[in-house]
Design an enzyme around this catalytic site. Sequence first.
Site, PDB file in Angstrom:
ATOM      1  N   HIS A  11      42.310   8.227  -1.675  1.00 12.55           N
ATOM      2  CA  HIS A  11      41.218   7.280  -1.841  1.00 12.55           C
ATOM      3  C   HIS A  11      39.847   7.961  -1.809  1.00 12.55           C
ATOM      4  O   HIS A  11      38.857   7.369  -2.222  1.00 12.55           O
ATOM      5  CB  HIS A  11      41.294   6.160  -0.784  1.00 12.55           C
ATOM      6  CG  HIS A  11      41.149   6.637   0.615  1.00 12.55           C
ATOM      7  ND1 HIS A  11      42.150   7.323   1.274  1.00 12.55           N
ATOM      8  CD2 HIS A  11      40.123   6.529   1.484  1.00 12.55           C
ATOM      9  CE1 HIS A  11      41.740   7.618   2.485  1.00 12.55           C
ATOM     10  NE2 HIS A  11      40.519   7.140   2.646  1.00 12.55           N
TER      11      HIS A  11
ATOM     12  N   CYS B 143      48.660 -19.716 -17.649  1.00 11.41           N
ATOM     13  CA  CYS B 143      49.193 -20.905 -16.977  1.00 11.41           C
ATOM     14  C   CYS B 143      49.370 -22.081 -17.935  1.00 11.41           C
ATOM     15  O   CYS B 143      49.847 -23.140 -17.534  1.00 11.41           O
ATOM     16  CB  CYS B 143      48.302 -21.301 -15.809  1.00 11.41           C
ATOM     17  SG  CYS B 143      46.610 -21.704 -16.299  1.00 11.41           S
TER      18      CYS B 143
END
Length: 189
Positions: A75, A159
């Site tokens: 990271h 959706c």
Amino acid sequence: MSLRNKNILLGISGGIAAYKIPELIRLLRKAGAEVKVTTTKNALEFVTSLTLQTLSGHPVYSDVFAAINEHSTEHISLPDWADLMIIAPATANLLCKLAHGIADDALTTTFAAMRKPVVIAPAMNTNMYNSPATQQAIHTLTQWQNITMLDAASGELACGTSGKGRMQEIDVIAAAAEYALTPKTLWGK
């Protein structure tokens, strides 16, 4: 489009639009960029690590504590390596985390260490996009100097409804990355 010799870190969160990201990797590489990928664990429910690794040519960073990470602090090393970060798709959950400094997975800890340009492409259901929390997160992130926040597109959503919330097309995301990396020689003139 030319991204020759640019290092691009691609962050993927867990939204259905993640299925488009392999094509974005191909486009960025074709433009001359080196691409490395970091994901949330949920992103890997929509696109496989093997696909991302094959197309990018690099291991995928998806687990902060994985024993196979190249560095013990991926990271930190990934933002040091990158010239720019693209986050696509950026879900409502991820946007809220980023805006509030929550760094609890591979993608959010990497973003927390990123001080170079970041292009963010939101993608979610219209109701989620228009929620006060999401809109506040978008507003907060657009105030940061290194962030380019793309507006969500309108159209048919996964959706089955239609409205604002679609991720911008990959060519728009790639163009935004190229623009973010272009020196602004007339800035402030």
